[in-house]
Design a protein around this motif. Structure first.
Motif, PDB file in Angstrom:
ATOM      1  N   TYR A  36       0.853  -1.185   0.000  1.00 21.97           N
ATOM      2  CA  TYR A  36       0.000   0.000   0.000  1.00 21.97           C
ATOM      3  C   TYR A  36       0.894   1.241   0.000  1.00 21.97           C
ATOM      4  N   ASN A  41      -0.848  13.268   4.095  1.00 14.94           N
ATOM      5  CA  ASN A  41      -2.182  13.681   4.537  1.00 14.94           C
ATOM      6  C   ASN A  41      -3.315  12.940   3.823  1.00 14.94           C
ATOM      7  N   GLN A  42      -3.032  11.734   3.392  1.00 10.90           N
ATOM      8  CA  GLN A  42      -4.060  10.923   2.760  1.00 10.90           C
ATOM      9  C   GLN A  42      -4.120   9.547   3.398  1.00 10.90           C
ATOM     10  N   GLY A  43      -5.169   8.827   3.076  1.00  9.56           N
ATOM     11  CA  GLY A  43      -5.256   7.442   3.501  1.00  9.56           C
ATOM     12  C   GLY A  43      -4.413   6.546   2.611  1.00  9.56           C
ATOM     13  N   LEU A  44      -4.380   5.262   2.948  1.00  8.60           N
ATOM     14  CA  LEU A  44      -3.599   4.309   2.162  1.00  8.60           C
ATOM     15  C   LEU A  44      -4.391   3.886   0.929  1.00  8.60           C
ATOM     16  N   LEU A  46      -4.154   0.831  -2.334  1.00  8.45           N
ATOM     17  CA  LEU A  46      -3.501  -0.398  -2.763  1.00  8.45           C
ATOM     18  C   LEU A  46      -2.630  -0.147  -3.982  1.00  8.45           C
ATOM     19  N   LYS A  49      -0.945  -6.514  -5.278  1.00 13.62           N
ATOM     20  CA  LYS A  49      -1.187  -7.624  -4.355  1.00 13.62           C
ATOM     21  C   LYS A  49      -0.785  -8.946  -4.976  1.00 13.62           C
ATOM     22  N   PHE A 104      -0.066  -5.059   8.941  1.00 17.15           N
ATOM     23  CA  PHE A 104       0.794  -4.117   8.231  1.00 17.15           C
ATOM     24  C   PHE A 104       2.191  -4.070   8.833  1.00 17.15           C
TER      25      PHE A 104
ATOM     26  N   TYR B  35      -8.332   1.479  12.189  1.00 20.07           N
ATOM     27  CA  TYR B  35      -6.919   1.335  12.476  1.00 20.07           C
ATOM     28  C   TYR B  35      -6.420   2.596  13.171  1.00 20.07           C
ATOM     29  N   GLN B  37      -2.649   4.704  13.484  1.00 18.40           N
ATOM     30  CA  GLN B  37      -1.317   4.791  12.916  1.00 18.40           C
ATOM     31  C   GLN B  37      -0.436   5.635  13.819  1.00 18.40           C
ATOM     32  N   LEU B  43       0.277   0.479  10.924  1.00 18.62           N
ATOM     33  CA  LEU B  43      -1.149   0.509  11.234  1.00 18.62           C
ATOM     34  C   LEU B  43      -1.506  -0.697  12.085  1.00 18.62           C
ATOM     35  N   PHE B  90      -7.569   5.721  11.131  1.00 16.99           N
ATOM     36  CA  PHE B  90      -8.042   5.480   9.771  1.00 16.99           C
ATOM     37  C   PHE B  90      -9.168   4.466   9.783  1.00 16.99           C
ATOM     38  N   GLU B 102      -9.440  -5.471  -1.811  1.00 12.01           N
ATOM     39  CA  GLU B 102      -8.764  -4.220  -1.616  1.00 12.01           C
ATOM     40  C   GLU B 102      -9.453  -3.442  -0.510  1.00 12.01           C
ATOM     41  N   LEU B 103      -8.677  -2.914   0.411  1.00 11.17           N
ATOM     42  CA  LEU B 103      -9.220  -2.036   1.436  1.00 11.17           C
ATOM     43  C   LEU B 103      -9.208  -0.604   0.923  1.00 11.17           C
ATOM     44  N   PHE B 105      -9.432   3.241   2.119  1.00 10.44           N
ATOM     45  CA  PHE B 105      -9.202   3.995   3.338  1.00 10.44           C
ATOM     46  C   PHE B 105      -9.770   5.407   3.247  1.00 10.44           C
ATOM     47  N   GLY B 106     -10.194   5.907   4.400  1.00  8.27           N
ATOM     48  CA  GLY B 106     -10.494   7.318   4.525  1.00  8.27           C
ATOM     49  C   GLY B 106      -9.214   8.119   4.652  1.00  8.27           C
ATOM     50  N   GLU B 107      -9.354   9.424   4.777  1.00 10.30           N
ATOM     51  CA  GLU B 107      -8.184  10.299   4.818  1.00 10.30           C
ATOM     52  C   GLU B 107      -7.601  10.446   6.222  1.00 10.30           C
TER      53      GLU B 107
END
Lengths: 114, 114
Positions: A36, A41-44, A46, A49, A104, B35, B37, B43, B90, B102-103, B105-107
């Protein structure tokens, strides 16, 4: 139980140079492996895989990773770094059972310099 | 096309105060996760849900509670905040079981407990 170890919390490369981010896994069952990426300042999101199909996996933005069972590794590579690749990269592992959850790694921050 | 939305994005609490983080997803995903972080720790899964009305503990559940009353929402509560809960939180969701899917994620929500 599964775990991943990411070698190197910070990696710095020059623009145009090879990117190599290392990930080794430990799993008592056949693993599923993921990379990932997290931009500031963002989420993860993908990147790619491995789920027991081809051992060489291609992802977005020119990244790829190779599953090597004998070395318990899943290193991430990109032939030529771009400034926009600067981000934090996380390796993750899960088991193949449907109840398995992602575990993770601690992350590797990639810096790209001119 | 919102994806996963977290509110609030920033919050400062005093020790002992309570608060709730809201996660909303518009992708009709069954699975949702919270999660945290922390620097150098990657995470870590707090709680997760495999469907409406269900919740389960993750790796670090102590001090947190969750609820999934509606499929699209997953709430994370801190009943009595502690400085050790200062972190970036997150939320993520997935359609399939996490090991094959696939996960998203939010910000993130940055929480500081003084």
């Amino acid at each position: 139980a599964q775990s991943v170890t990411q070698l190197g919390s910070h990696v710095s490369v020059s623009e145009g140079a090879l990117v190599l981010l290392r990930c080794n896994y430990s799993s008592s069952v056949p693993p599923y492996l993921f990379w990932y990426v997290q931009y500031p300042n963002q989420g993860l999101q993908l990147l790619l895989k491995y789920t027991s199909a081809a051992t060489l996996v291609k992802g977005i933005n020119g990244f790829e990773a190779e599953f090597k069972k004998s070395e318990t590794s899943f290193h991430l590579t990109k032939p030529s770094a771009h400034m926009s690749d600067a981000a934090e990269y996380f390796c993750a592992v899960s088991g193949s059972g449907t109840a398995s959850k992602l575990t993770f790694g601690t992350g590797t921050r990639l810096q790209v310099t001119l | 096309n919102a994806g996963v939305t977290q509110t609030p994005k920033f919050r400062v609490l005093k020790t002992g105060q309570s608060m709730t983080l809201l996660c909303a997803q518009d992708m009709n995903h069954e699975y949702m996760y919270w999660y945290r972080q922390d620097p150098g720790m990657g995470l870590r899964l707090i709680h997760y849900s495999v469907g409406e009305g269900t919740t389960a503990k993750g790796e670090v559940p102590d001090g947190y509670n969750v609820s999934r009353l509606k499929k699209q929402n997953f709430l994370l509560g801190l009943e009595s905040a502690a400085p050790s809960q200062t972190s970036v939180y997150f939320c993520a969701s997935s359609f399939w079981v996490p090991n094959t899917g696939e996960l998203f994620f939010g910000e993130g929500s940055r929480l500081t407990v003084l």
